[in-house]
Design an enzyme around this catalytic site. Sequence first.
Site, short mmCIF file in Angstrom:
data_model
loop_
_atom_site.label_atom_id
_atom_site.label_comp_id
_atom_site.label_asym_id
_atom_site.label_seq_id
_atom_site.Cartn_x
_atom_site.Cartn_y
_atom_site.Cartn_z
CB SER A 163 -0.96 -0.04 1.18
OG SER A 163 -1.89 0.99 1.06
CG HIS A 164 0.27 3.65 3.33
ND1 HIS A 164 -0.64 2.62 3.46
CD2 HIS A 164 0.80 3.84 4.54
CE1 HIS A 164 -0.65 2.22 4.71
NE2 HIS A 164 0.21 2.95 5.40
CG ASP A 203 -2.80 4.02 -1.46
OD1 ASP A 203 -3.56 3.90 -2.44
OD2 ASP A 203 -2.76 3.18 -0.54
CG ASP A 248 -3.01 -0.46 -2.39
OD1 ASP A 248 -2.80 0.68 -1.92
OD2 ASP A 248 -3.76 -1.28 -1.84
CG ASP A 256 -6.22 0.95 -1.00
OD1 ASP A 256 -5.33 1.82 -0.93
OD2 ASP A 256 -6.21 -0.10 -0.33
NE ARG A 257 -4.07 4.14 2.87
CZ ARG A 257 -3.56 4.28 4.08
NH1 ARG A 257 -3.16 5.46 4.49
NH2 ARG A 257 -3.45 3.24 4.87
CE LYS A 308 -7.62 1.98 2.16
NZ LYS A 308 -7.47 0.78 2.98
#
Length: 542
Positions: free
Chosen positions: A112-113, A276, A278, A280-281, A375
């Site tokens: 992710s982030h 981010d 991946d 999703d944010r 998300k």
Amino acid sequence: MRRVVETKPFEGQKPGTSGLRKKVTVFRQPHYLENFVQSIFDAQEGHAGRLLVLGGDGRFHNPEAVQTIIRMAAANGFARMLVGAGGLLSTPAASHLIRKYGAIGGIILSASHNPGGPDGDFGIKYNVENGGPAPETVTDAIYARTRVIDRYFITDTPHIAIDRPGKTALAGMVLEVIDPVEDYGRLMQQLFDFDAIADLFRSGFSVRFDAMHAVTGPYATALLESVLKAPPGTVVNAVPLPDFGGAHPDPNLVHARQLYELMMSPAAPDFGCASDGDGDRNLVIGRGQFVTPSDSLAVLAANAHLAPAYRSGLAGVARSMPTSCAVDKVAEALGVKVYETPTGWKFFASLLDAGLITLCGEESAGTGSSHVREKDGLWAILLWLNIIAVRRQSVAEIVRAHWQAYGRNYYTRHDYEGIDAAPAEELIADLRDRLDILNGARLGNETILHADDFEYHDPVDGSIAANQGVRLLFQSGARIIYRLSGTGTDGATLRVYVESYEADPARHALDTQNVLRPLIELSRSIAGIEARTGRTCPSVIT
Ligand code: VG1
Ligand code: CO
């Protein structure tokens, strides 16, 4: 051909977390990735003959991991695999593919982030049939398997080309390499009024989308620039890089500083946004107007009916417990239920599956809806653009009108990163031990009405998630929440969430950190943060 490789049990993901996140150096140890992937397959009964989705955010080690997982899926008897070209798939796009094509699940390669590169982080998430993160029953089964695993299956296939869409056969499995954007792009066009957004762009409305050299680059370029005809250059840092250009692909005020400064300057475009690692944010900043993720969720809930997919209203909404209560006010006005869940998307997925909610979100810049079970960063940005295209108001006008109508929830999160795990756990344990004393305590101008360690009862399956964060709820409506991060890879991260409610419009344009200062100081003294961690200030404030 199919090979059986002997191996040994290993320390897999912690129970209760929805993915395995470790340093790249850990993932590069012999058999490490293979052990985890085999544990996932072993824990999924009936995977033989089924479809598996695979893709990642393009970070360092992504290409090698994709090759290994394809070979293992073939050796484990999957009938078919969908893999994003170049090994790329955003988390929401993977969720959509699992649902659309009836896969048994999907493997998403991302931390992710978290930063990437040879010394950065790598990760694997497993999503189940509904497209959402594996629920605890599944992650527990995977974990149990990692403790006893003694072999894995893999084929001896040489390097498999996955750069371009196409179909190949591989040891009895059909491998389909697909355009990572196409299905997702089509879904977005069904949800939103693309003509209205294209009109908005044609009228000169300017956008900067910072893809942070992560996975949304190709998605945002295709949708915003190619389909919606925003000028070329609207999407910056658009090419996914193995190390994200050396930065953290985390769209917050620290790591997306450049975008923030641009949006606060005279040269600001109308709309600034970022996603981010991946995808999703999402981060949304208007010209001169930062939008907290909690406020963003509330504004989207209040205005979702302006987009075609949500025209008939919302079944209900949900927010994670630490997320501000701004959306609760909207739910009340709409006459729909609001659910308060523990941090993490799997709890929302259950409510979405049951049709109890349409929209949900977290304070950590995650917003989503019933369209997938994750998300979705680009989705949130498109929903904002659809709303602006209808209302023809600036982000600042929309946000201020929202506060006027519902009141403002001042909100901040203070992160103390990279502290030692032992004192961090002691700090939380000590708060838990003192809940009785804290309950009803009077502290300066504030009285604690209720202190607890959040426990969630899933209304759909009755499962219970305990110890989800210490909550101090004040009489004034203010809240202080403490929890430890479950996603870091260095020591522990203490997250402290502080919120207060302000109904008076004359007090809506104040500085957040100033307004919350007394509560922030309380949060530090109640938990003894400095004494326990040695930290005099947080490392990240959002
Ligand atoms: C963080 C966020 C949480 C989010 C999770 C996964 O978890 O706070 O809201 O669901 O990351 O997001 P934690 O345990 O570190 O607070 V992502 O973008 O990694 O899928
Ligand atoms: Co993410």
